[in-house]
Design a protein around this motif. Sequence first.
Motif, PDB file in Angstrom:
ATOM      1  N   LEU A 125       0.809  -1.182   0.003  1.00 54.64           N
ATOM      2  CA  LEU A 125      -0.121   0.055   0.070  1.00 54.64           C
ATOM      3  C   LEU A 125       0.983   1.287  -0.125  1.00 54.64           C
ATOM      4  CD1 LEU A 125      -2.838   1.104   0.029  1.00 54.64           C
ATOM      5  CD2 LEU A 125      -2.429   0.997   2.905  1.00 54.64           C
ATOM      6  N   SER A 126       0.605   2.148  -0.718  1.00 59.33           N
ATOM      7  CA  SER A 126       1.330   3.417  -1.010  1.00 59.33           C
ATOM      8  C   SER A 126       0.504   4.761  -0.491  1.00 59.33           C
ATOM      9  CB  SER A 126       1.874   3.549  -2.307  1.00 59.33           C
ATOM     10  OG  SER A 126       2.547   4.955  -2.496  1.00 59.33           O
ATOM     11  N   TYR A 127       1.032   5.393  -0.126  1.00 56.76           N
ATOM     12  CA  TYR A 127       0.222   7.076   0.381  1.00 56.76           C
ATOM     13  C   TYR A 127       0.787   7.844  -0.581  1.00 56.76           C
ATOM     14  CZ  TYR A 127      -2.127   5.059   4.336  1.00 56.76           C
ATOM     15  OH  TYR A 127      -3.055   4.637   5.361  1.00 56.76           O
ATOM     16  N   GLY A 128       1.209   7.580  -1.756  1.00 59.24           N
ATOM     17  CA  GLY A 128       1.782   8.336  -2.810  1.00 59.24           C
ATOM     18  C   GLY A 128       3.357   8.453  -2.912  1.00 59.24           C
ATOM     19  N   ARG A 129       3.792   9.293  -3.747  1.00 59.99           N
ATOM     20  CA  ARG A 129       5.147   9.334  -4.131  1.00 59.99           C
ATOM     21  C   ARG A 129       5.839  10.419  -3.115  1.00 59.99           C
ATOM     22  NH1 ARG A 129       6.207  10.220 -10.184  1.00 59.99           N
ATOM     23  NH2 ARG A 129       8.312  10.059  -9.469  1.00 59.99           N
ATOM     24  N   ALA A 130       5.152  11.007  -2.349  1.00 60.68           N
ATOM     25  CA  ALA A 130       6.049  11.799  -1.419  1.00 60.68           C
ATOM     26  C   ALA A 130       6.411  11.048  -0.133  1.00 60.68           C
ATOM     27  CB  ALA A 130       4.785  13.108  -1.217  1.00 60.68           C
ATOM     28  N   THR A 131       7.266  11.664   0.343  1.00 58.95           N
ATOM     29  CA  THR A 131       7.812  10.943   1.681  1.00 58.95           C
ATOM     30  C   THR A 131       7.284  11.699   2.926  1.00 58.95           C
ATOM     31  OG1 THR A 131       9.870  10.694   0.378  1.00 58.95           O
ATOM     32  CG2 THR A 131      10.111  10.679   2.943  1.00 58.95           C
ATOM     33  N   PHE A 132       6.786  10.929   3.807  1.00 57.81           N
ATOM     34  CA  PHE A 132       6.328  11.451   5.005  1.00 57.81           C
ATOM     35  C   PHE A 132       7.037  10.893   6.010  1.00 57.81           C
ATOM     36  CE2 PHE A 132       2.634  11.073   2.054  1.00 57.81           C
ATOM     37  CZ  PHE A 132       1.949  12.522   1.847  1.00 57.81           C
ATOM     38  N   PRO A 133       6.903  11.847   7.227  1.00 54.27           N
ATOM     39  CA  PRO A 133       7.531  11.171   8.445  1.00 54.27           C
ATOM     40  C   PRO A 133       6.794   9.980   8.811  1.00 54.27           C
ATOM     41  CG  PRO A 133       7.118  13.397   8.559  1.00 54.27           C
ATOM     42  CD  PRO A 133       6.525  12.993   7.443  1.00 54.27           C
ATOM     43  N   HIS A 134       7.559   8.988   9.585  1.00 56.25           N
ATOM     44  CA  HIS A 134       6.914   7.620   9.800  1.00 56.25           C
ATOM     45  C   HIS A 134       5.844   7.801  10.976  1.00 56.25           C
ATOM     46  CE1 HIS A 134       9.878   4.376   8.077  1.00 56.25           C
ATOM     47  NE2 HIS A 134       9.593   5.532   7.464  1.00 56.25           N
ATOM     48  N   GLN A 135       5.998   8.968  11.859  1.00 54.79           N
ATOM     49  CA  GLN A 135       4.998   9.132  12.794  1.00 54.79           C
ATOM     50  C   GLN A 135       3.720   9.627  12.167  1.00 54.79           C
ATOM     51  OE1 GLN A 135       7.969  10.818  12.527  1.00 54.79           O
ATOM     52  NE2 GLN A 135       8.777  10.883  14.607  1.00 54.79           N
ATOM     53  N   LEU A 136       3.621  10.456  10.924  1.00 53.48           N
ATOM     54  CA  LEU A 136       2.423  10.960  10.447  1.00 53.48           C
ATOM     55  C   LEU A 136       1.919   9.618   9.553  1.00 53.48           C
ATOM     56  CD1 LEU A 136       3.104  14.304   9.111  1.00 53.48           C
ATOM     57  CD2 LEU A 136       2.025  13.748  11.291  1.00 53.48           C
ATOM     58  N   VAL A 137       2.656   8.863   9.065  1.00 53.97           N
ATOM     59  CA  VAL A 137       2.225   7.615   8.360  1.00 53.97           C
ATOM     60  C   VAL A 137       1.754   6.695   9.272  1.00 53.97           C
ATOM     61  CG1 VAL A 137       2.749   5.586   7.040  1.00 53.97           C
ATOM     62  CG2 VAL A 137       3.617   7.958   6.463  1.00 53.97           C
ATOM     63  N   ARG A 138       2.037   6.594  10.482  1.00 59.06           N
ATOM     64  CA  ARG A 138       1.218   5.682  11.387  1.00 59.06           C
ATOM     65  C   ARG A 138       0.080   6.151  11.668  1.00 59.06           C
ATOM     66  NH1 ARG A 138       4.425   3.353  16.746  1.00 59.06           N
ATOM     67  NH2 ARG A 138       6.212   3.665  15.192  1.00 59.06           N
ATOM     68  N   VAL A 139      -0.034   7.657  11.921  1.00 56.60           N
ATOM     69  CA  VAL A 139      -1.421   8.330  12.237  1.00 56.60           C
ATOM     70  C   VAL A 139      -2.274   8.082  11.215  1.00 56.60           C
ATOM     71  CG1 VAL A 139      -2.537  10.533  12.530  1.00 56.60           C
ATOM     72  CG2 VAL A 139      -0.442  10.187  13.765  1.00 56.60           C
ATOM     73  N   MET A 140      -1.916   7.992   9.941  1.00 54.88           N
ATOM     74  CA  MET A 140      -2.751   8.085   8.587  1.00 54.88           C
ATOM     75  C   MET A 140      -3.247   6.652   8.597  1.00 54.88           C
ATOM     76  SD  MET A 140      -0.283  10.414   6.265  1.00 54.88           S
ATOM     77  CE  MET A 140      -0.572   9.751   4.717  1.00 54.88           C
TER      78      MET A 140
END
Length: 160
Positions: A125-140
């Motif tokens: 699963l991808s949330y797009g090509r942008a790089t996000f902080p892992h903390q925010l990805v966990r929230v998402m």
Amino acid sequence: MRLVLACVGRLKAGAERDLVTRYLERIRPAGRPLGFGACDMLEIAESAARRPEDRMAEEGAALLAAVPPGAGLIALDPRGRDVSSEDFAARMASDRDGGRPALAFVIGGADGLAPAVRTRADLLLSYGRATFPHQLVRVMLAEQIYRAVTILAGHPYHRA
């Protein structure tokens, strides 16, 4: 069906941990009538290995060890598929209805996922090509798991 959120790294106290906790706490009462249990968060220690390949391998082995036997596995990976919330919910329902005892959601470390984790995953699963902080990805991801449960319940939280 047991739900597991397995992540490399530990969230410090603060806004991100509070948000993840809030969504995970909402999953249990919303998911119980649908056959989903609580969503347990397992935090895997970051590897101290010097080479990125070794770090990924160590973290990958720890992540795979955290996945319950017979569980479906959804791993976050920038090379993965971009899916809608409705499709994500349908995937969770399909695994539940297919008799899987558990569904694990995995977020790797800073170096990415080990090839063994990507190979084992039923869905990248991808949330797009942008790089996000892992903390925010966990929230998402926690929010999307909760949103999927509300979609399946027909709850008004989700509005297209």
